[in-house]
Design a protein around this motif. Structure first.
Motif, PDB file in Angstrom:
ATOM      1  N   GLY A   1     -44.537 -20.634 -51.448  1.00 38.56           N
ATOM      2  CA  GLY A   1     -44.270 -21.547 -52.555  1.00 38.56           C
ATOM      3  C   GLY A   1     -45.541 -22.182 -53.098  1.00 38.56           C
ATOM      4  N   SER A   2     -45.425 -23.437 -53.523  1.00 40.29           N
ATOM      5  CA  SER A   2     -46.532 -24.118 -54.203  1.00 40.29           C
ATOM      6  C   SER A   2     -47.547 -24.676 -53.204  1.00 40.29           C
ATOM      7  N   ALA A   3     -48.584 -25.313 -53.746  1.00 36.40           N
ATOM      8  CA  ALA A   3     -49.645 -25.873 -52.909  1.00 36.40           C
ATOM      9  C   ALA A   3     -49.182 -27.047 -52.071  1.00 36.40           C
ATOM     10  N   ASP A   4     -47.998 -27.578 -52.370  1.00 37.97           N
ATOM     11  CA  ASP A   4     -47.476 -28.691 -51.576  1.00 37.97           C
ATOM     12  C   ASP A   4     -46.935 -28.241 -50.232  1.00 37.97           C
ATOM     13  N   ASN A   5     -46.750 -26.941 -50.052  1.00 35.08           N
ATOM     14  CA  ASN A   5     -46.215 -26.426 -48.804  1.00 35.08           C
ATOM     15  C   ASN A   5     -47.173 -26.722 -47.654  1.00 35.08           C
ATOM     16  N   VAL A   6     -46.680 -27.278 -46.575  1.00 32.53           N
ATOM     17  CA  VAL A   6     -47.515 -27.673 -45.446  1.00 32.53           C
ATOM     18  C   VAL A   6     -48.208 -26.461 -44.831  1.00 32.53           C
ATOM     19  N   PHE A   7     -47.516 -25.332 -44.773  1.00 31.21           N
ATOM     20  CA  PHE A   7     -48.103 -24.130 -44.211  1.00 31.21           C
ATOM     21  C   PHE A   7     -49.315 -23.681 -45.039  1.00 31.21           C
ATOM     22  N   VAL A   8     -49.190 -23.769 -46.361  1.00 34.82           N
ATOM     23  CA  VAL A   8     -50.309 -23.433 -47.249  1.00 34.82           C
ATOM     24  C   VAL A   8     -51.500 -24.343 -46.956  1.00 34.82           C
ATOM     25  N   GLN A   9     -51.223 -25.623 -46.865  1.00 35.09           N
ATOM     26  CA  GLN A   9     -52.300 -26.596 -46.633  1.00 35.09           C
ATOM     27  C   GLN A   9     -52.978 -26.376 -45.283  1.00 35.09           C
ATOM     28  N   ASN A  10     -52.193 -26.003 -44.268  1.00 32.79           N
ATOM     29  CA  ASN A  10     -52.778 -25.762 -42.946  1.00 32.79           C
ATOM     30  C   ASN A  10     -53.696 -24.538 -42.952  1.00 32.79           C
ATOM     31  N   ILE A  11     -53.281 -23.491 -43.658  1.00 32.17           N
ATOM     32  CA  ILE A  11     -54.127 -22.300 -43.757  1.00 32.17           C
ATOM     33  C   ILE A  11     -55.414 -22.638 -44.518  1.00 32.17           C
ATOM     34  N   GLN A  12     -55.285 -23.400 -45.599  1.00 28.46           N
ATOM     35  CA  GLN A  12     -56.461 -23.795 -46.371  1.00 28.46           C
ATOM     36  C   GLN A  12     -57.407 -24.637 -45.521  1.00 28.46           C
ATOM     37  N   ASN A  13     -56.860 -25.599 -44.786  1.00 25.62           N
ATOM     38  CA  ASN A  13     -57.691 -26.439 -43.927  1.00 25.62           C
ATOM     39  C   ASN A  13     -58.404 -25.610 -42.861  1.00 25.62           C
ATOM     40  N   CYS A  14     -57.678 -24.658 -42.288  1.00 25.56           N
ATOM     41  CA  CYS A  14     -58.273 -23.814 -41.260  1.00 25.56           C
ATOM     42  C   CYS A  14     -59.476 -23.065 -41.816  1.00 25.56           C
ATOM     43  N   ARG A  15     -59.292 -22.444 -42.972  1.00 24.73           N
ATOM     44  CA  ARG A  15     -60.397 -21.669 -43.564  1.00 24.73           C
ATOM     45  C   ARG A  15     -61.567 -22.580 -43.950  1.00 24.73           C
ATOM     46  N   THR A  16     -61.246 -23.723 -44.551  1.00 30.35           N
ATOM     47  CA  THR A  16     -62.288 -24.644 -45.007  1.00 30.35           C
ATOM     48  C   THR A  16     -63.132 -25.147 -43.844  1.00 30.35           C
ATOM     49  N   TYR A  17     -62.487 -25.661 -42.802  1.00 32.23           N
ATOM     50  CA  TYR A  17     -63.239 -26.217 -41.675  1.00 32.23           C
ATOM     51  C   TYR A  17     -63.966 -25.125 -40.903  1.00 32.23           C
ATOM     52  N   ARG A  18     -63.389 -23.930 -40.834  1.00 33.38           N
ATOM     53  CA  ARG A  18     -64.060 -22.827 -40.144  1.00 33.38           C
ATOM     54  C   ARG A  18     -65.360 -22.441 -40.864  1.00 33.38           C
ATOM     55  N   GLU A  19     -65.271 -22.297 -42.190  1.00 31.62           N
ATOM     56  CA  GLU A  19     -66.454 -21.890 -42.951  1.00 31.62           C
ATOM     57  C   GLU A  19     -67.526 -22.983 -42.947  1.00 31.62           C
ATOM     58  N   LEU A  20     -67.087 -24.230 -43.133  1.00 35.27           N
ATOM     59  CA  LEU A  20     -68.067 -25.317 -43.143  1.00 35.27           C
ATOM     60  C   LEU A  20     -68.729 -25.498 -41.786  1.00 35.27           C
ATOM     61  N   SER A  21     -67.968 -25.286 -40.709  1.00 36.60           N
ATOM     62  CA  SER A  21     -68.555 -25.365 -39.366  1.00 36.60           C
ATOM     63  C   SER A  21     -69.642 -24.318 -39.192  1.00 36.60           C
ATOM     64  N   ALA A  22     -69.386 -23.104 -39.691  1.00 35.19           N
ATOM     65  CA  ALA A  22     -70.375 -22.034 -39.572  1.00 35.19           C
ATOM     66  C   ALA A  22     -71.646 -22.376 -40.352  1.00 35.19           C
ATOM     67  N   ILE A  23     -71.481 -22.920 -41.560  1.00 38.36           N
ATOM     68  CA  ILE A  23     -72.643 -23.300 -42.363  1.00 38.36           C
ATOM     69  C   ILE A  23     -73.424 -24.417 -41.682  1.00 38.36           C
ATOM     70  N   CYS A  24     -72.697 -25.412 -41.187  1.00 35.38           N
ATOM     71  CA  CYS A  24     -73.351 -26.553 -40.539  1.00 35.38           C
ATOM     72  C   CYS A  24     -74.068 -26.106 -39.266  1.00 35.38           C
ATOM     73  N   ARG A  25     -73.467 -25.185 -38.523  1.00 34.08           N
ATOM     74  CA  ARG A  25     -74.108 -24.687 -37.299  1.00 34.08           C
ATOM     75  C   ARG A  25     -75.415 -23.964 -37.638  1.00 34.08           C
ATOM     76  N   ASP A  26     -75.394 -23.197 -38.726  1.00 33.14           N
ATOM     77  CA  ASP A  26     -76.629 -22.542 -39.181  1.00 33.14           C
ATOM     78  C   ASP A  26     -77.685 -23.574 -39.575  1.00 33.14           C
ATOM     79  N   ASN A  27     -77.228 -24.660 -40.231  1.00 36.12           N
ATOM     80  CA  ASN A  27     -78.168 -25.722 -40.617  1.00 36.12           C
ATOM     81  C   ASN A  27     -78.834 -26.346 -39.393  1.00 36.12           C
ATOM     82  N   VAL A  28     -78.040 -26.623 -38.368  1.00 38.11           N
ATOM     83  CA  VAL A  28     -78.578 -27.215 -37.141  1.00 38.11           C
ATOM     84  C   VAL A  28     -79.619 -26.291 -36.526  1.00 38.11           C
ATOM     85  N   GLN A  29     -79.295 -25.001 -36.452  1.00 38.36           N
ATOM     86  CA  GLN A  29     -80.237 -24.045 -35.867  1.00 38.36           C
ATOM     87  C   GLN A  29     -81.516 -23.949 -36.696  1.00 38.36           C
ATOM     88  N   ALA A  30     -81.376 -23.984 -38.027  1.00 38.05           N
ATOM     89  CA  ALA A  30     -82.554 -23.893 -38.899  1.00 38.05           C
ATOM     90  C   ALA A  30     -83.462 -25.107 -38.729  1.00 38.05           C
TER      91      ALA A  30
END
Length: 304
Positions: free
Chosen positions: A62-91
């Motif tokens: 359904g629409s973006a209000d669906n909790v399942f949609v939001q959970n998948i989006q949050n998962c992808r967002t935090y996963r990608e940002l964690s990877a970028i931030c981890r690279d920043n720390v190493q750099a």
């Protein structure tokens, strides 16, 4: 050549590590959705979602209000940002591991002693001039107590207490450029007393600069009164010979209290990492003349 220290970079590393810890924690909340892939189609301008796992049939959500949609989006967002931030720390850690600071304190470790000139200085202005000027200015400052000293709660890297987190960031970056800012120096002029956030000696020429941080200029409730006070100060600065973009500079915060630190650092580096402009040299206020003027004013007031 300006001496620099790594305190700003070390502070950035600490901030990145804290951010990584936060992002990893958020990702763990949603990691069960890590293998879920979102598909989207638009009806008009409105998105509608379905999801699927590997080798499974898509399931409509359904629409973006669906909790399942939001959970998948949050998962992808935090996963990608964690990877970028981890690279920043190493750099940053790699940079710090390979960085060799150059300062008056470690020249003996970097060069054989017999190669060091006896009067060698890393500052384009004689070190004795910088220190003498600062010491004399500090004597004047210490004669006049600060206003609302109880609000001076934020420590800087050299132990000076300031009033806000952003002021500490600005102060510390001046330090990293080899400068020694005077915080809230009591500036006297025709019976008026101003306290600029930062009074500075340009590191390449003996000219005085003022940097005002107008942190509450766009505050949702205090903005108007604050703007009137700022305009009052600007008019006095003009009378004294401090002109915006010449020897008077400003920084501001957004209504939510945030600030573009990257832009701020670039601006400070551009102004003080290069010789003063032709206009700044023509209109600039000589450091020695400025010091004598302040002394004369305070002597006439029997302060010194």
């Amino acid at each position: 050549m300006l001496t620099r220290n790594v305190s700003l970079i070390e502070g950035l590393l600490n901030d990145e590590k804290k951010l990584l810890q936060f992002l990893d924690g958020k990702y763990r909340q949603y990691k069960d959705y890590n293998d879920c892939k979102l598909d989207v189609r638009y009806v008009g301008n409105k998105p509608y979602y379905s999801f699927h796992r590997a080798a499974e049939t898509p399931l409509y959500l359904g629409s973006a209000d669906n909790v399942f949609v939001q959970n998948i989006q949050n998962c992808r967002t935090y996963r990608e940002l964690s990877a970028i931030c981890r690279d920043n720390v190493q750099a940053i850690e790699q940079f710090l591991s390979q960085y060799t600071p150059i300062s008056p304190n470690n020249l003996g470790e970097l060069l054989p002693k017999h190669y060091l000139p006896p009067q060698f200085s890393l500052s384009p202005l004689p070190a004795s001039f910088n220190q003498k000027w600062y010491d004399e200015m500090l004597k004047i400052k210490n004669l006049i107590p600060p206003t609302y000293p109880e609000a001076l709660k934020i420590p800087t890297n050299d132990g000076i207490m300031v009033r806000s987190r952003v002021e500490a960031i600005i102060y510390n970056y001046f330090l990293s450029l080899g400068m020694t800012p005077l915080y809230e120096f009591p500036l006297s002029y025709e019976g008026k007393l101003l306290r600029p956030d930062f009074t500075l000696l340009h590191p390449l020429r003996p000219f005085i600069y003022i940097w005002e941080h107008f942190g509450r200029m766009f505050h949702p409730t205090d903005g108007l009164q604050y703007q009137q006070s700022a305009l009052y100060k600007l008019n006095i600065y003009k009378e004294m010979g401090f002109y915006p973009g010449c020897n008077l500079f400003f920084s501001f915060e957004n209504p939510d209290g945030s600030i573009d630190t990257e832009h701020l650092i670039k601006e400070i580096s551009q102004i003080f990492g290069n010789p003063p402009t032709a206009q700044a040299r023509r209109l600039g206020i000589d450091a020695t003349d400025f010091l004598e003027m302040q002394k004369n004013i305070l002597q006439s007031q029997n302060v010194i």
